[in-house]
Scaffold this motif. Sequence first.
Motif, PDB file in Angstrom:
ATOM      1  N   ASP A 128       0.827  -1.213   0.000  1.00 22.76           N
ATOM      2  CA  ASP A 128       0.000   0.000   0.000  1.00 22.76           C
ATOM      3  C   ASP A 128       0.858   1.258   0.000  1.00 22.76           C
ATOM      4  OD1 ASP A 128      -2.243  -1.569   0.019  1.00 22.76           O
ATOM      5  OD2 ASP A 128      -2.538  -1.441   2.195  1.00 22.76           O
ATOM      6  N   VAL A 129       1.892   1.248   0.808  1.00 19.70           N
ATOM      7  CA  VAL A 129       2.780   2.413   0.880  1.00 19.70           C
ATOM      8  C   VAL A 129       3.505   2.602  -0.440  1.00 19.70           C
ATOM      9  CG1 VAL A 129       4.836   3.348   2.013  1.00 19.70           C
ATOM     10  CG2 VAL A 129       3.060   2.229   3.377  1.00 19.70           C
ATOM     11  N   LEU A 130       3.980   1.509  -1.027  1.00 17.60           N
ATOM     12  CA  LEU A 130       4.707   1.581  -2.289  1.00 17.60           C
ATOM     13  C   LEU A 130       3.819   2.150  -3.394  1.00 17.60           C
ATOM     14  CD1 LEU A 130       7.458   0.915  -3.460  1.00 17.60           C
ATOM     15  CD2 LEU A 130       6.634  -1.381  -3.976  1.00 17.60           C
ATOM     16  N   ALA A 131       2.580   1.699  -3.444  1.00 16.50           N
ATOM     17  CA  ALA A 131       1.640   2.216  -4.445  1.00 16.50           C
ATOM     18  C   ALA A 131       1.402   3.707  -4.249  1.00 16.50           C
ATOM     19  CB  ALA A 131       0.326   1.446  -4.354  1.00 16.50           C
ATOM     20  N   GLU A 132       1.225   4.127  -3.002  1.00 13.48           N
ATOM     21  CA  GLU A 132       0.990   5.545  -2.716  1.00 13.48           C
ATOM     22  C   GLU A 132       2.219   6.376  -3.060  1.00 13.48           C
ATOM     23  OE1 GLU A 132      -1.087   8.864  -1.760  1.00 13.48           O
ATOM     24  OE2 GLU A 132      -1.880   6.808  -1.851  1.00 13.48           O
ATOM     25  N   TYR A 133       3.405   5.834  -2.786  1.00  8.68           N
ATOM     26  CA  TYR A 133       4.640   6.560  -3.093  1.00  8.68           C
ATOM     27  C   TYR A 133       4.769   6.759  -4.608  1.00  8.68           C
ATOM     28  CZ  TYR A 133       9.514   8.028  -2.905  1.00  8.68           C
ATOM     29  OH  TYR A 133      10.667   8.753  -3.027  1.00  8.68           O
ATOM     30  N   CYS A 134       4.457   5.726  -5.385  1.00  6.57           N
ATOM     31  CA  CYS A 134       4.526   5.835  -6.846  1.00  6.57           C
ATOM     32  C   CYS A 134       3.563   6.899  -7.365  1.00  6.57           C
ATOM     33  CB  CYS A 134       4.226   4.487  -7.489  1.00  6.57           C
ATOM     34  SG  CYS A 134       5.520   3.241  -7.260  1.00  6.57           S
ATOM     35  N   LYS A 135       2.364   6.925  -6.817  1.00  2.54           N
ATOM     36  CA  LYS A 135       1.386   7.934  -7.239  1.00  2.54           C
ATOM     37  C   LYS A 135       1.899   9.347  -6.985  1.00  2.54           C
ATOM     38  CE  LYS A 135      -2.723   5.100  -6.275  1.00  2.54           C
ATOM     39  NZ  LYS A 135      -3.956   4.995  -5.456  1.00  2.54           N
ATOM     40  N   ARG A 136       2.625   9.511  -5.898  1.00  2.00           N
ATOM     41  CA  ARG A 136       3.066  10.840  -5.498  1.00  2.00           C
ATOM     42  C   ARG A 136       4.305  11.298  -6.253  1.00  2.00           C
ATOM     43  NH1 ARG A 136       3.197  12.296   0.830  1.00  2.00           N
ATOM     44  NH2 ARG A 136       1.043  11.614   0.509  1.00  2.00           N
ATOM     45  N   HIS A 137       5.159  10.358  -6.676  1.00  2.00           N
ATOM     46  CA  HIS A 137       6.465  10.761  -7.191  1.00  2.00           C
ATOM     47  C   HIS A 137       6.733  10.380  -8.644  1.00  2.00           C
ATOM     48  CE1 HIS A 137       8.024  12.089  -3.284  1.00  2.00           C
ATOM     49  NE2 HIS A 137       7.400  11.055  -2.768  1.00  2.00           N
ATOM     50  N   LEU A 138       5.941   9.489  -9.240  1.00  2.00           N
ATOM     51  CA  LEU A 138       6.216   9.064 -10.604  1.00  2.00           C
ATOM     52  C   LEU A 138       5.306   9.784 -11.587  1.00  2.00           C
ATOM     53  CD1 LEU A 138       6.723   5.205 -10.214  1.00  2.00           C
ATOM     54  CD2 LEU A 138       8.409   7.037 -10.086  1.00  2.00           C
ATOM     55  N   PRO A 139       5.829  10.130 -12.756  1.00  2.00           N
ATOM     56  CA  PRO A 139       4.999  10.816 -13.759  1.00  2.00           C
ATOM     57  C   PRO A 139       3.851   9.935 -14.237  1.00  2.00           C
ATOM     58  CG  PRO A 139       7.123  10.141 -14.692  1.00  2.00           C
ATOM     59  CD  PRO A 139       7.201   9.914 -13.221  1.00  2.00           C
ATOM     60  N   GLU A 140       2.685  10.559 -14.427  1.00  2.00           N
ATOM     61  CA  GLU A 140       1.483   9.905 -14.961  1.00  2.00           C
ATOM     62  C   GLU A 140       0.941   8.808 -14.042  1.00  2.00           C
ATOM     63  OE1 GLU A 140       2.212   8.542 -18.905  1.00  2.00           O
ATOM     64  OE2 GLU A 140       3.017  10.461 -19.598  1.00  2.00           O
ATOM     65  N   TRP A 141       1.294   8.870 -12.762  1.00  2.00           N
ATOM     66  CA  TRP A 141       0.786   7.871 -11.819  1.00  2.00           C
ATOM     67  C   TRP A 141      -0.250   8.454 -10.861  1.00  2.00           C
ATOM     68  CZ3 TRP A 141       1.866   2.807  -9.676  1.00  2.00           C
ATOM     69  CH2 TRP A 141       2.529   1.949 -10.567  1.00  2.00           C
ATOM     70  N   ASP A 142      -0.555   9.721 -10.982  1.00  2.00           N
ATOM     71  CA  ASP A 142      -1.403  10.359  -9.973  1.00  2.00           C
ATOM     72  C   ASP A 142      -2.824   9.809  -9.952  1.00  2.00           C
ATOM     73  OD1 ASP A 142      -1.508  11.419 -12.500  1.00  2.00           O
ATOM     74  OD2 ASP A 142      -2.104  13.423 -11.851  1.00  2.00           O
TER      75      ASP A 142
END
Length: 713
Positions: A365-379
Amino acid sequence: MLREIGRDRKLQLVTCFAVDRNEKFSRISKGDLADRVNVVALDVHKDLVQQLRDMEPKPDVVVSKLHKALGSSDERSKQCIENYESLQNSEYGGMLERMNMIPLACEMKLVDRYSMVDLLKRVVRVVRKISGNKCDVGVPEWVCCDKEHMDIKPPPFPVVVKAKSTAVKQMGVVFNKDGLDRFMEKSQSEQFTLEQYIPHSGIVFKIYVIGKHTYVAGRPSLPDLCACPRSLQAISKEIQGEFTTYPTSDACNGYLTFYSNLITNREGKVSCLSLYDHTMSELSDLEYLTVKLMQEAIQSEWGIDLFGFDVLVDKNTKKHYVVDVNVLPGYKGVDKFRYHTNKLFLEYGERYALATDVAYLRSADVLAEYCKRHLPEWDHVRSPLVENLRDANIMKITPEGDPSKAVLATFFDTQHPTRRIHDEKNFLLNITSALSAAGFTPPLLHTATAPYYGCKRYLAHFSECPPGSRPFCELLRESLNTPAVLDAFAALGKELRRYHNFINNEKFYNSIVDHHFGLFEGLPLCFPLLENWRRKVLLKAEKLRWLSEQWGDLCNAVFENSDVEEVKKVVLGRLRSKYSTQVVFGYFDVSLDSILLHSTEGLQGVSLLSTSFCGPNMAVHDFANLYTCLLTATNEETADTLLQTTAAAYLESEAAHLADFVSDCKAFIPIASLINVYKYVLYASRSVPEPATSPELESALLEYKLFKQYYAK
């Protein structure tokens, strides 16, 4: 909601001493790196639990020394220990166990001279084994006794008499049984050790250890003794001791009483030399390898990094005797005490904090949230799928319904590679960036960083995941002689050739090879790696061999085959191809779960995922590793076919050398397998106290069978 990652503040160092040492540690706050460390002293004579409850921030590192209280029986000392044990049993007990650099259990062993000597004997056995009996080191002959059982046979006279408690500094030298009885009768102690006297020219070598740094000081000790009353009378005055006489028919009519701390401290200013300055005349009697191995063995046996030990060198035989170990000594004369201790405290704090944060990031869950916050086009991504590709160190995160946006997360829960290199703090980021830019690993998208006590550290990096990629090891579940599988192994051979030859790239050589590995000066890293891991395993083997029958068998086997120089000589003598021995940029870790297979426009391609073991090496090592992996996963015929396919693609137009190269790959298996044996034993040791159930142990046993099989050929 993501919690804050990192520790953007000073390190909170908490001290807990039975005897006031706060003056010494207050110097830390004024020394080098002091702007990154805050020292807080606990009062061990008051409620320690309440003191921690009131403290903010909570401790990052704890340093305690209760030696004096453990060795005393007065009420104040008892209260001190009770307060500390209450802290151990409180809600802070787990934190104390993780963060205390000097565990109470270790101090309890060292305050008891009986247990200390037993442990030193074990350490000495390991040092002899590691050195192939080149280190002439031992513990003085000794026996234990007490006032109620004085009819034991002592070592040959003269004998040094010491109290069982190492906190008692009063000692004696007796020259006959009558003197022994009289000394013990007069002493306030009840239990003693009787220790062989070693003539050592009046010098004791004090070895001070701060993590990886070792310092040596030659300090005054007992002068060489003879059984002449007049000489002993003079010596007693010199060492601030006492010579007690009594009526006897023996040549010596007395015994010597002294305090060990008064002897060694009777000089004024003391200078220490780094152990690496061992060629200097002041240390001419001290053997460098012996002291270094003793340091490593004590660190491994007790798990401590702040300690000292005393060495006597027999003036006649030059044999080294280790006679004492103590935690957190005075470090008198160590000019870099402040810098090295602060650095060590920061490393301890960073290690735990970083591992805690990486473990937090690994949560799906944390990893998914981190990707949404920091990776392009993942928001706007929802419900990503998280799967492990290699244990929990490499993960694949795939957005639901859109595999084209899949990313790979590689975690750094330690900043230190498993070998000695330059600039180790920046190695993983530098090597990952360089290999990614060259196309050996997938393109980097983002690097997760955070501040830890005033310094930036790397937690993970996120890379593109090539479309249609999957772990290479999945091929082993298919029919292995199909064209698709053979094409995949051919692609692996081509990529290894490109990877190996990257050492010839001038920019890469200067920024990575020379910068990080320059100290090896062209030496293939498989050999220092073999010696380094062998030494670590032997340091642990004395403890591990008793834990289970399987461990015992394996550790005995490791002991029996610990002469790696002979193994190297035999194996290198079997190699025939010039391509086998050339120094390349090796991968080291050619196990098929560290390689990613993908397809681009119908062509098979591979990406190398794990970079933490790479470095200058012999080309044949990677192929020997690959072959051992295939042998443990398939049958020998299939393994031969796949090795042949990979090697042919690697050599490309040099087909005339193929037979010799493949033969060399098999000839090199003893070295590759022995490295893997040591590696798996070290990994398995983390599963103590139930090592028999460890999968790493099973892998070590398989690799050892391969070692024996191919070494005998």
